[in-house]
Write a protein that holds these residues in place. Sequence first.
Motif, PDB file in Angstrom:
ATOM      1  N   ILE A   1      -0.091 -53.349 -49.082  1.00  0.00           N
ATOM      2  CA  ILE A   1       0.273 -52.880 -50.528  1.00  0.00           C
ATOM      3  C   ILE A   1       1.072 -51.159 -50.283  1.00  0.00           C
ATOM      4  O   ILE A   1       2.297 -51.591 -50.925  1.00  0.00           O
ATOM      5  N   ILE A   2      -0.449 -50.662 -49.320  1.00  0.00           N
ATOM      6  CA  ILE A   2       0.300 -49.394 -49.103  1.00  0.00           C
ATOM      7  C   ILE A   2       1.192 -48.932 -48.569  1.00  0.00           C
ATOM      8  O   ILE A   2       2.337 -48.151 -49.019  1.00  0.00           O
ATOM      9  N   LYS A   3       1.833 -49.826 -47.679  1.00  0.00           N
ATOM     10  CA  LYS A   3       2.829 -49.628 -46.799  1.00  0.00           C
ATOM     11  C   LYS A   3       4.084 -49.818 -47.160  1.00  0.00           C
ATOM     12  O   LYS A   3       5.075 -49.753 -47.435  1.00  0.00           O
ATOM     13  N   GLN A   4       3.924 -50.358 -48.332  1.00  0.00           N
ATOM     14  CA  GLN A   4       5.973 -51.187 -49.405  1.00  0.00           C
ATOM     15  C   GLN A   4       5.854 -49.890 -49.836  1.00  0.00           C
ATOM     16  O   GLN A   4       6.626 -49.398 -50.243  1.00  0.00           O
ATOM     17  N   MET A   5       4.899 -49.620 -50.552  1.00  0.00           N
ATOM     18  CA  MET A   5       4.949 -48.445 -51.517  1.00  0.00           C
ATOM     19  C   MET A   5       5.498 -46.713 -50.287  1.00  0.00           C
ATOM     20  O   MET A   5       6.497 -46.245 -50.685  1.00  0.00           O
ATOM     21  N   LYS A   6       4.802 -47.160 -49.317  1.00  0.00           N
ATOM     22  CA  LYS A   6       6.658 -46.005 -48.139  1.00  0.00           C
ATOM     23  C   LYS A   6       7.155 -46.276 -48.240  1.00  0.00           C
ATOM     24  O   LYS A   6       7.701 -45.447 -47.992  1.00  0.00           O
ATOM     25  N   ILE A   7       7.501 -47.978 -47.828  1.00  0.00           N
ATOM     26  CA  ILE A   7       8.699 -48.298 -48.130  1.00  0.00           C
ATOM     27  C   ILE A   7       9.731 -48.178 -48.899  1.00  0.00           C
ATOM     28  O   ILE A   7      11.139 -47.524 -49.291  1.00  0.00           O
ATOM     29  N   LEU A   8       8.625 -48.001 -50.101  1.00  0.00           N
ATOM     30  CA  LEU A   8       9.914 -48.065 -51.733  1.00  0.00           C
ATOM     31  C   LEU A   8       9.811 -46.317 -51.668  1.00  0.00           C
ATOM     32  O   LEU A   8      10.429 -46.319 -52.846  1.00  0.00           O
ATOM     33  N   HIS A   9       8.688 -45.988 -51.566  1.00  0.00           N
ATOM     34  CA  HIS A   9       8.796 -44.919 -52.469  1.00  0.00           C
ATOM     35  C   HIS A   9       9.121 -43.365 -51.515  1.00  0.00           C
ATOM     36  O   HIS A   9       8.359 -42.183 -51.639  1.00  0.00           O
ATOM     37  N   ILE A  10       8.799 -43.570 -50.809  1.00  0.00           N
ATOM     38  CA  ILE A  10       8.060 -42.466 -49.381  1.00  0.00           C
ATOM     39  C   ILE A  10       8.909 -42.477 -48.329  1.00  0.00           C
ATOM     40  O   ILE A  10       8.677 -41.864 -47.219  1.00  0.00           O
ATOM     41  N   GLN A  11      10.586 -42.546 -48.340  1.00  0.00           N
ATOM     42  CA  GLN A  11      10.747 -42.511 -47.003  1.00  0.00           C
ATOM     43  C   GLN A  11      10.841 -43.875 -46.185  1.00  0.00           C
ATOM     44  O   GLN A  11      11.599 -43.438 -44.848  1.00  0.00           O
ATOM     45  N   GLY A  12       9.937 -44.825 -46.212  1.00  0.00           N
ATOM     46  CA  GLY A  12       9.371 -45.453 -44.729  1.00  0.00           C
ATOM     47  C   GLY A  12       8.887 -44.790 -44.089  1.00  0.00           C
ATOM     48  O   GLY A  12       8.211 -44.166 -44.099  1.00  0.00           O
ATOM     49  N   PHE A  13       9.159 -45.425 -42.695  1.00  0.00           N
ATOM     50  CA  PHE A  13       8.378 -45.286 -41.423  1.00  0.00           C
ATOM     51  C   PHE A  13       8.757 -43.993 -40.120  1.00  0.00           C
ATOM     52  O   PHE A  13      10.325 -44.667 -40.167  1.00  0.00           O
ATOM     53  N   THR A  14       8.887 -43.051 -39.872  1.00  0.00           N
ATOM     54  CA  THR A  14       9.822 -42.632 -38.686  1.00  0.00           C
ATOM     55  C   THR A  14       9.721 -43.316 -37.187  1.00  0.00           C
ATOM     56  O   THR A  14       8.198 -44.204 -37.291  1.00  0.00           O
ATOM     57  N   PRO A  15      10.340 -42.954 -36.969  1.00  0.00           N
ATOM     58  CA  PRO A  15      10.392 -43.333 -35.357  1.00  0.00           C
ATOM     59  C   PRO A  15       8.934 -42.867 -34.282  1.00  0.00           C
ATOM     60  O   PRO A  15       8.267 -44.452 -33.835  1.00  0.00           O
ATOM     61  N   SER A  16       8.442 -42.127 -34.735  1.00  0.00           N
ATOM     62  CA  SER A  16       7.391 -41.990 -34.205  1.00  0.00           C
ATOM     63  C   SER A  16       6.021 -42.859 -34.261  1.00  0.00           C
ATOM     64  O   SER A  16       5.709 -43.719 -34.213  1.00  0.00           O
ATOM     65  N   GLU A  17       6.195 -43.442 -35.807  1.00  0.00           N
ATOM     66  CA  GLU A  17       5.400 -44.009 -36.623  1.00  0.00           C
ATOM     67  C   GLU A  17       5.855 -45.605 -36.399  1.00  0.00           C
ATOM     68  O   GLU A  17       4.518 -46.566 -35.567  1.00  0.00           O
ATOM     69  N   ARG A  18       6.851 -46.367 -36.130  1.00  0.00           N
ATOM     70  CA  ARG A  18       6.917 -47.229 -35.284  1.00  0.00           C
ATOM     71  C   ARG A  18       6.456 -47.345 -33.717  1.00  0.00           C
ATOM     72  O   ARG A  18       6.243 -48.413 -33.442  1.00  0.00           O
TER      73      ARG A  18
END
Length: 386
Positions: free
Chosen positions: A50-67
């Motif tokens: 759910i935290i990851k979904q909040m990142k996707i929906l409300h905080i511009q998702g994952f950066t290339p380095s996070e990926r």
Amino acid sequence: MHLLPCVKKYDEKQSHSKQIDREIKQWIKSYNDAIKLLLLGTGESGKTTIIKQMKILHIQGFTPSERLEKIRHIRNNIHEAIYEIVRNMSPLSVALQNPKNVQSQQFILQLGEEYPEEYNEAYFDHVRALWRDRGVRECFRRANEYQLIDSAEYFLDRIDLVAKTDYMPTDADILRCRQKTTGIQKIEFKVKVPKSMHGGVQEFWMFDVGGQRGERKKWIQVFEGIHAIWFLVACSDFEQTLREDNSQNRLKESLDLFEDVWQSRFLLEAGVIVFLNKQDLLESKISQGKSIAPYFPQYSTFNDSGDEYTRTKLFIRKLFVDLTKNRVKRNVRECQAERFVVSEAVRARECYFHFTTATDTDNVRTVFRDVHQMILTHMLTSIGVY
Ligand SMILES: Nc1nc2c(ncn2[C@@H]2O[C@H](COP(=O)(O)OP(=O)(O)OP(=O)(O)O)[C@@H](O)[C@H]2O)c(=O)[nH]1
Ligand SMILES: [Mg+2]
């Protein structure tokens, strides 16, 4: 003679209106304050997803380095999955279908549960050969008899992609990646408030904790000032045992934990929303012919219409709803005043339920919108706007 009372009345009016001004300022302040949400639930119920979904929906998702960082974890998930399946073939008396795969089986068993230092092509060839083996699939089908991560099938089916040297995890892959949470994490984000709800921006703070038994003693540190609890339940876990105690059924553990949370006197002020999660996996298990009845005998007397999956999910919801109706278990050492507060507050509390699939972004978007709307309505009602 007439003047004095009038002046007094005017003074009273003025001070009354000043008091209202102060109250409005206070309401606006508390309205603008961050809404603090706490995710609770047993291990692997879906809190971090759910935290990851909040990142996707409300905080511009994952950066290339996070990926890039996730690649190693995803490959570790593959190793953990294939090792656990292969290791449990002998205890479950399941043989390889193709004797040629013995070499690959030995290779994985020799590596052990430690993650390999390097994931090379030879490693992935062994895993591919094993995952094609019907004996391995048979042992995978019996995964409720041992501990296997939920994303085993998802990643083993995508091994060709994950093995590529230029592999870059997608959002879906990151949502499926399993990493146990230890300690307490917090994310902050802002969400636009619809014009129909007076517009503006609402700030959220969301806290994630580890759900396994050893982690739960840390929870109390974040109970203060929480507006709402999101309690996650892995509904598909009805035929699995706990990773940390294989004598305890996972769904029963979730019910026990929910009862503790619902009755906790530290959380009486918080709204409670139950996410009946992993609906996709529940539906898939039921369609494979699995039933909740052997684990929860009361299911046989549960009278509700619909197909087997619908009946099962409604039955699980009823198990939780019933707990919200139980009388508060009182601690004999609690003083009289506390008892009064507990029973008064509990009477006024409502618990909300949502069926969810935390790995499905569209589903979480809809549920979040509903929950946000509900919280706003609740806040606006409490300040007298509605
Ligand atoms: N298929 C499916 N997988 C899910 C769902 N929710 C979570 N998962 C997967 O279940 C695994 C566990 O989810 P987490 O979010 O890590 O669970 P958690 O509650 O944070 O677990 P702890 O950190 O141990 O407390 C991950 O691999 C998720 O991808 C769901 O609704 N459907
Ligand atoms: Mg977690």
